[in-house]
Design a protein around this motif. Sequence first.
Motif, PDB file in Angstrom:
ATOM      1  N   LEU A  57      20.387  -0.417  15.345  1.00  0.00           N
ATOM      2  CA  LEU A  57      21.035  -0.213  16.636  1.00  0.00           C
ATOM      3  C   LEU A  57      21.142   1.282  16.849  1.00  0.00           C
ATOM      4  N   PHE A  58      20.630   1.758  17.961  1.00  0.00           N
ATOM      5  CA  PHE A  58      20.619   3.185  18.288  1.00  0.00           C
ATOM      6  C   PHE A  58      19.964   4.014  17.182  1.00  0.00           C
ATOM      7  N   GLY A  59      18.912   3.475  16.553  1.00  0.00           N
ATOM      8  CA  GLY A  59      18.159   4.199  15.539  1.00  0.00           C
ATOM      9  C   GLY A  59      18.748   4.158  14.145  1.00  0.00           C
ATOM     10  N   SER A  60      19.896   3.515  13.940  1.00  0.00           N
ATOM     11  CA  SER A  60      20.520   3.424  12.611  1.00  0.00           C
ATOM     12  C   SER A  60      20.414   2.005  12.088  1.00  0.00           C
ATOM     13  N   GLY A  61      20.096   1.879  10.795  1.00  0.00           N
ATOM     14  CA  GLY A  61      20.008   0.580  10.148  1.00  0.00           C
ATOM     15  C   GLY A  61      18.614   0.333   9.612  1.00  0.00           C
ATOM     16  N   LYS A  62      18.383  -0.898   9.166  1.00  0.00           N
ATOM     17  CA  LYS A  62      17.096  -1.308   8.602  1.00  0.00           C
ATOM     18  C   LYS A  62      16.484  -2.400   9.464  1.00  0.00           C
ATOM     19  N   SER A  63      15.178  -2.565   9.376  1.00  0.00           N
ATOM     20  CA  SER A  63      14.472  -3.419  10.334  1.00  0.00           C
ATOM     21  C   SER A  63      14.002  -4.768   9.785  1.00  0.00           C
ATOM     22  N   GLN A 114       2.650  -6.752   4.123  1.00  0.00           N
ATOM     23  CA  GLN A 114       1.712  -7.541   3.333  1.00  0.00           C
ATOM     24  C   GLN A 114       0.478  -6.708   3.033  1.00  0.00           C
ATOM     25  N   THR A 115      -0.028  -6.856   1.827  1.00  0.00           N
ATOM     26  CA  THR A 115      -1.348  -6.344   1.488  1.00  0.00           C
ATOM     27  C   THR A 115      -2.112  -7.511   0.881  1.00  0.00           C
ATOM     28  N   GLU A 116      -3.325  -7.259   0.489  1.00  0.00           N
ATOM     29  CA  GLU A 116      -4.129  -8.314  -0.132  1.00  0.00           C
ATOM     30  C   GLU A 116      -3.491  -8.811  -1.424  1.00  0.00           C
ATOM     31  N   LYS A 117      -2.792  -7.915  -2.151  1.00  0.00           N
ATOM     32  CA  LYS A 117      -2.250  -8.277  -3.464  1.00  0.00           C
ATOM     33  C   LYS A 117      -0.729  -8.415  -3.518  1.00  0.00           C
ATOM     34  N   THR A 118      -0.024  -7.874  -2.520  1.00  0.00           N
ATOM     35  CA  THR A 118       1.444  -7.883  -2.590  1.00  0.00           C
ATOM     36  C   THR A 118       2.077  -8.325  -1.285  1.00  0.00           C
ATOM     37  N   LEU A 119       3.334  -8.737  -1.404  1.00  0.00           N
ATOM     38  CA  LEU A 119       4.204  -9.002  -0.260  1.00  0.00           C
ATOM     39  C   LEU A 119       5.467  -8.182  -0.469  1.00  0.00           C
ATOM     40  N   THR A 120       5.941  -7.543   0.562  1.00  0.00           N
ATOM     41  CA  THR A 120       7.232  -6.879   0.504  1.00  0.00           C
ATOM     42  C   THR A 120       8.203  -7.745   1.290  1.00  0.00           C
ATOM     43  N   VAL A 121       9.283  -8.134   0.615  1.00  0.00           N
ATOM     44  CA  VAL A 121      10.228  -9.096   1.154  1.00  0.00           C
ATOM     45  C   VAL A 121      11.599  -8.439   1.269  1.00  0.00           C
ATOM     46  N   GLN A 122      12.215  -8.564   2.453  1.00  0.00           N
ATOM     47  CA  GLN A 122      13.592  -8.102   2.637  1.00  0.00           C
ATOM     48  C   GLN A 122      14.505  -9.276   2.344  1.00  0.00           C
ATOM     49  N   THR A 123      15.316  -9.146   1.290  1.00  0.00           N
ATOM     50  CA  THR A 123      16.330 -10.151   0.985  1.00  0.00           C
ATOM     51  C   THR A 123      17.610  -9.732   1.698  1.00  0.00           C
ATOM     52  N   GLN A 124      18.683 -10.451   1.491  1.00  0.00           N
ATOM     53  CA  GLN A 124      19.942 -10.057   2.127  1.00  0.00           C
ATOM     54  C   GLN A 124      20.436  -8.714   1.627  1.00  0.00           C
ATOM     55  N   THR A 125      19.999  -8.294   0.441  1.00  0.00           N
ATOM     56  CA  THR A 125      20.520  -7.044  -0.121  1.00  0.00           C
ATOM     57  C   THR A 125      19.468  -6.003  -0.455  1.00  0.00           C
ATOM     58  N   ASP A 126      18.231  -6.412  -0.720  1.00  0.00           N
ATOM     59  CA  ASP A 126      17.215  -5.475  -1.189  1.00  0.00           C
ATOM     60  C   ASP A 126      15.874  -5.719  -0.524  1.00  0.00           C
ATOM     61  N   ARG A 127      15.012  -4.735  -0.675  1.00  0.00           N
ATOM     62  CA  ARG A 127      13.615  -4.874  -0.278  1.00  0.00           C
ATOM     63  C   ARG A 127      12.819  -4.929  -1.587  1.00  0.00           C
ATOM     64  N   VAL A 128      12.092  -6.042  -1.789  1.00  0.00           N
ATOM     65  CA  VAL A 128      11.420  -6.302  -3.044  1.00  0.00           C
ATOM     66  C   VAL A 128       9.922  -6.474  -2.797  1.00  0.00           C
ATOM     67  N   THR A 129       9.102  -5.819  -3.618  1.00  0.00           N
ATOM     68  CA  THR A 129       7.656  -6.012  -3.538  1.00  0.00           C
ATOM     69  C   THR A 129       7.257  -6.945  -4.673  1.00  0.00           C
ATOM     70  N   ILE A 130       6.562  -8.033  -4.312  1.00  0.00           N
ATOM     71  CA  ILE A 130       6.141  -9.003  -5.321  1.00  0.00           C
ATOM     72  C   ILE A 130       4.620  -9.146  -5.279  1.00  0.00           C
ATOM     73  N   GLN A 131       4.065  -9.414  -6.432  1.00  0.00           N
ATOM     74  CA  GLN A 131       2.622  -9.636  -6.547  1.00  0.00           C
ATOM     75  C   GLN A 131       2.312 -11.058  -6.096  1.00  0.00           C
ATOM     76  N   ARG A 132       1.297 -11.196  -5.262  1.00  0.00           N
ATOM     77  CA  ARG A 132       0.908 -12.538  -4.814  1.00  0.00           C
ATOM     78  C   ARG A 132       0.550 -13.432  -6.006  1.00  0.00           C
ATOM     79  N   ALA A 133      -0.043 -12.840  -7.033  1.00  0.00           N
ATOM     80  CA  ALA A 133      -0.455 -13.610  -8.208  1.00  0.00           C
ATOM     81  C   ALA A 133       0.747 -14.178  -8.972  1.00  0.00           C
ATOM     82  N   ASP A 134       1.942 -13.609  -8.764  1.00  0.00           N
ATOM     83  CA  ASP A 134       3.142 -14.069  -9.454  1.00  0.00           C
ATOM     84  C   ASP A 134       3.878 -15.179  -8.711  1.00  0.00           C
TER      85      ASP A 134
END
Length: 177
Positions: A57-63, A114-134
Amino acid sequence: LTKQLAKVWGEVRSSSAEKQQLTAKWKTSLTADRLKTAKLSEGRALFAKSCGNCHVLFGSGKSAGPDLTGGNRRNLDYLLENILDPSATVAADFRMSVFEMKDGRVINGVTVEQTEKTLTVQTQTDRVTIQRADIEEQKASTLSLMPDGLFQNLTEDQVRDLIGYLMSPDQVPLPSP
């Protein structure tokens, strides 16, 4: 047609009678005169604490969630419906997914990159990058990442301040320490 619309626009459902009653209660409490007494700086601080992890909101926060700056924020009905029943309308871009990982972990969140090998996921508290293979299994959810019950731990004055800030046309300073 309904399935195709849900795929493109997201899920839409009617709010329960309980949520409708809660919305009516807050709408009665948050009159225009009461909102005029809102402490907007306090509302901004509450936004930063409660909403800013996922919303801008008004440029502050995360998306991870929708940017609220250009939204229908001046409409009390719109705000209350979206805050009190966040899973009633979930845009396709903000659908939560449940990732069951091969190591037994479960990650719930919104895919933000998203990339070919990873997904970046926003949880309620963190932003986590996970390997698609996992990933053992990925399931789309009709639920919003935004939790129900946002107002439960707030006083009536805090709700007034938060709604007043959300409805304000301009950014305000944070409260003085």
